[in-house]
Write an enzyme that holds these catalytic residues in place. Sequence first.
Site, PDB file in Angstrom:
ATOM      1  N   SER A   1      -5.346   4.876   5.435  1.00 38.24           N
ATOM      2  CA  SER A   1      -4.317   3.974   5.933  1.00 38.24           C
ATOM      3  C   SER A   1      -4.419   3.914   7.447  1.00 38.24           C
ATOM      4  O   SER A   1      -4.855   4.861   8.097  1.00 38.24           O
ATOM      5  CB  SER A   1      -2.942   4.499   5.524  1.00 38.24           C
ATOM      6  OG  SER A   1      -1.926   3.878   6.278  1.00 38.24           O
TER       7      SER A   1
ATOM      8  N   ASP B   1       0.814  -1.217   0.000  1.00 35.60           N
ATOM      9  CA  ASP B   1       0.000   0.000   0.000  1.00 35.60           C
ATOM     10  C   ASP B   1       0.847   1.267   0.000  1.00 35.60           C
ATOM     11  O   ASP B   1       0.471   2.274  -0.594  1.00 35.60           O
ATOM     12  CB  ASP B   1      -0.934   0.003   1.209  1.00 35.60           C
ATOM     13  CG  ASP B   1      -2.184  -0.835   0.967  1.00 35.60           C
ATOM     14  OD1 ASP B   1      -2.133  -1.722   0.094  1.00 35.60           O
ATOM     15  OD2 ASP B   1      -3.196  -0.597   1.634  1.00 35.60           O
TER      16      ASP B   1
ATOM     17  N   GLU C   1      -6.900   4.646  -0.308  1.00 39.52           N
ATOM     18  CA  GLU C   1      -6.507   5.225   0.975  1.00 39.52           C
ATOM     19  C   GLU C   1      -6.068   6.670   0.772  1.00 39.52           C
ATOM     20  O   GLU C   1      -5.461   7.007  -0.252  1.00 39.52           O
ATOM     21  CB  GLU C   1      -5.346   4.438   1.586  1.00 39.52           C
ATOM     22  CG  GLU C   1      -5.748   3.084   2.119  1.00 39.52           C
ATOM     23  CD  GLU C   1      -4.616   2.348   2.790  1.00 39.52           C
ATOM     24  OE1 GLU C   1      -4.893   1.341   3.438  1.00 39.52           O
ATOM     25  OE2 GLU C   1      -3.450   2.785   2.659  1.00 39.52           O
TER      26      GLU C   1
ATOM     27  N   CYS D   1       4.756  -2.542   8.329  1.00 41.12           N
ATOM     28  CA  CYS D   1       5.221  -1.274   8.911  1.00 41.12           C
ATOM     29  C   CYS D   1       4.875  -1.173  10.392  1.00 41.12           C
ATOM     30  O   CYS D   1       3.823  -1.617  10.834  1.00 41.12           O
ATOM     31  CB  CYS D   1       4.658  -0.110   8.113  1.00 41.12           C
ATOM     32  SG  CYS D   1       5.243  -0.101   6.411  1.00 41.12           S
TER      33      CYS D   1
ATOM     34  N   CYS E   1       0.645  -8.232   4.839  1.00 38.31           N
ATOM     35  CA  CYS E   1       0.243  -6.837   4.703  1.00 38.31           C
ATOM     36  C   CYS E   1      -1.266  -6.672   4.520  1.00 38.31           C
ATOM     37  O   CYS E   1      -2.023  -7.626   4.610  1.00 38.31           O
ATOM     38  CB  CYS E   1       1.056  -6.172   3.606  1.00 38.31           C
ATOM     39  SG  CYS E   1       2.795  -5.954   4.130  1.00 38.31           S
ATOM     40  N   ASP E   2      -1.674  -5.458   4.232  1.00 38.49           N
ATOM     41  CA  ASP E   2      -3.039  -5.000   4.477  1.00 38.49           C
ATOM     42  C   ASP E   2      -4.149  -5.900   3.947  1.00 38.49           C
ATOM     43  O   ASP E   2      -5.102  -6.199   4.650  1.00 38.49           O
ATOM     44  CB  ASP E   2      -3.224  -3.602   3.879  1.00 38.49           C
ATOM     45  CG  ASP E   2      -2.398  -2.556   4.591  1.00 38.49           C
ATOM     46  OD1 ASP E   2      -1.411  -2.926   5.256  1.00 38.49           O
ATOM     47  OD2 ASP E   2      -2.727  -1.362   4.490  1.00 38.49           O
ATOM     48  N   LYS E   3      -4.094  -6.305   2.682  1.00 38.15           N
ATOM     49  CA  LYS E   3      -5.224  -7.025   2.095  1.00 38.15           C
ATOM     50  C   LYS E   3      -5.019  -8.529   2.083  1.00 38.15           C
ATOM     51  O   LYS E   3      -5.965  -9.287   1.873  1.00 38.15           O
ATOM     52  CB  LYS E   3      -5.473  -6.533   0.655  1.00 38.15           C
ATOM     53  CG  LYS E   3      -5.587  -5.013   0.532  1.00 38.15           C
ATOM     54  CD  LYS E   3      -6.533  -4.413   1.545  1.00 38.15           C
ATOM     55  CE  LYS E   3      -6.502  -2.899   1.564  1.00 38.15           C
ATOM     56  NZ  LYS E   3      -5.203  -2.307   1.888  1.00 38.15           N
TER      57      LYS E   3
END
Length: 553
Positions: A469, A78, A443, A192, A119-121
Amino acid sequence: MLSDNIKTGVERAPNRSLLYALGYTEEEIRRPLIGVVTSFNEIVPGHMNLDKIAEAVKAGVRAAGGTPVLFPAIAVCDGIAMGHIGMKYSLVTRDLIADSTEAMALAHQFDGLVMIPNCDKNVPGLLMAAARINVPTLLCSGGPMLAGRLKDGRRTCLSHMFEAVGAYHAGTLDADGVRDYEENACPTCGSCSGMYTANSMNCLSEAIGMALPGNGTIPAAYSARLRLAKHAGMKIMELVEKNIRPRDIMTEAAFYNAETVDMALGCSTNTMLHLPAIAHEAGVAISLDAANAISAKTPNLCHLAPAGDTFMEDLDLAGGVAAVMKELAKKNLLDLSVMTVTGKPLAETVNAAENRNEEIIRPVERPYSENGGIAVLKGNLAKDGCVVKQSAVAPAMMKHEGPARVFNSEEEAIAAIYAKKINPGDVVVIRYEGPKGGPGMREMLNPTSAICGMGLGESVALITDGRFSGATRGASIGHVSPEAAAGGVIALVKEGDRIRIDIPACEIALLVSDEELARRRAAWVCPEPKVKTGYLARYAKLVSSADQGAILQ
């Protein structure tokens, strides 16, 4: 075994011949086949170490008598995708990941799965697939990044990096200062280092019962992460033997546990998209409205970046997610009877936990706030709701009223912010960035970071039908539903309209009469779609609104 469908009996001799072509021995073929789903790649820092995690998982599977079989899942970074067309492709990968994993798992009849996202997704996408496929499954992430250190010794992270760009445009940070952040904000592999979306979802994977203790917090660079992965490989064999499946774990009670831990940790607002989507695949309905009821009785115990100056490694040293759950259990806020991938009820994990740092994980008797980290606001501007990370909002902005500054894209808004056209007191409105209108619900970390970096974080609010985010802080209100492209009231806002925000009361209002809004609606024409071909165009036709989790219908 499910894998008998591809390996047992004379009728399956052709199938077995292809397994032999892969180099598997007769002994390996006889054992349970465990799919190891890894999103390793060389473009996402959170995934660059997943080859090592996968090898450790495979070692654990073999040690426990199974045969591991590796196959891939995709991943988008992202941060790298931020601020350009790439961000339109972030959220949409969640469904690609779920669909492709379903296809691979069922086409090859695996007896169990170990999923390795970070990570995010990838985390929600793989959990959606786990619920849909419903064979014994365990999630083992790649772990969080360590915090960075600037040249003067201060710790830092990605959210500081984005805000540094805003500070540069405001004239309060020079190019050398930006370079200092650039070179030091992200010092290791891993997701992160703050309580951003990836770490939020990895922590909630523990709370929901689909990951072993430590999954959300053990740093990627630590050898303990490899040991956790080996244990994950061993544990999946136990789950296969006992036939403990995702839908035995991901029950309604488990999702309420996850939302409660979400509030205590101060997680990313993106959890309000992902938890309903995962629950939907598990046959459980959870409403956005439930968030406020859970928040009202759940204290906020953690202030990790961007809400504070502590990081995932600090949470891990303090006892991790299990220690947070132990605090919540003091107020009977969790259902400890639910099953987990440990093969035991959640109570076993919680009872073994210890809060080793009461400044990192506040005791329930001394929380940061009596309410949880996320609030859902409703009003004429967001009839079906919108979401704010209230634990990261300055006290001065918990209630705010100001004139609307209206932009039809992120690019228009960021240009105005950097040109210093946004003034204290303004309410920045960014629309046509929702699931359909974006398409893809980008985002808005660039504009929110610019606002904070330019010193406007305690005087300017931002409202959007896009999303944020987990690194976003300030009065940033996203997921406005219905979105502009679906004819939501956000599409009718005009420059200078007054908007009132009351986060404690969970209210948001466009201060325009119903009669005037009716006139504007009669004149409103939906703009042409921004994308008319390819996957994004198909996604826009199928996706639901943000309040329903942006699921594909």
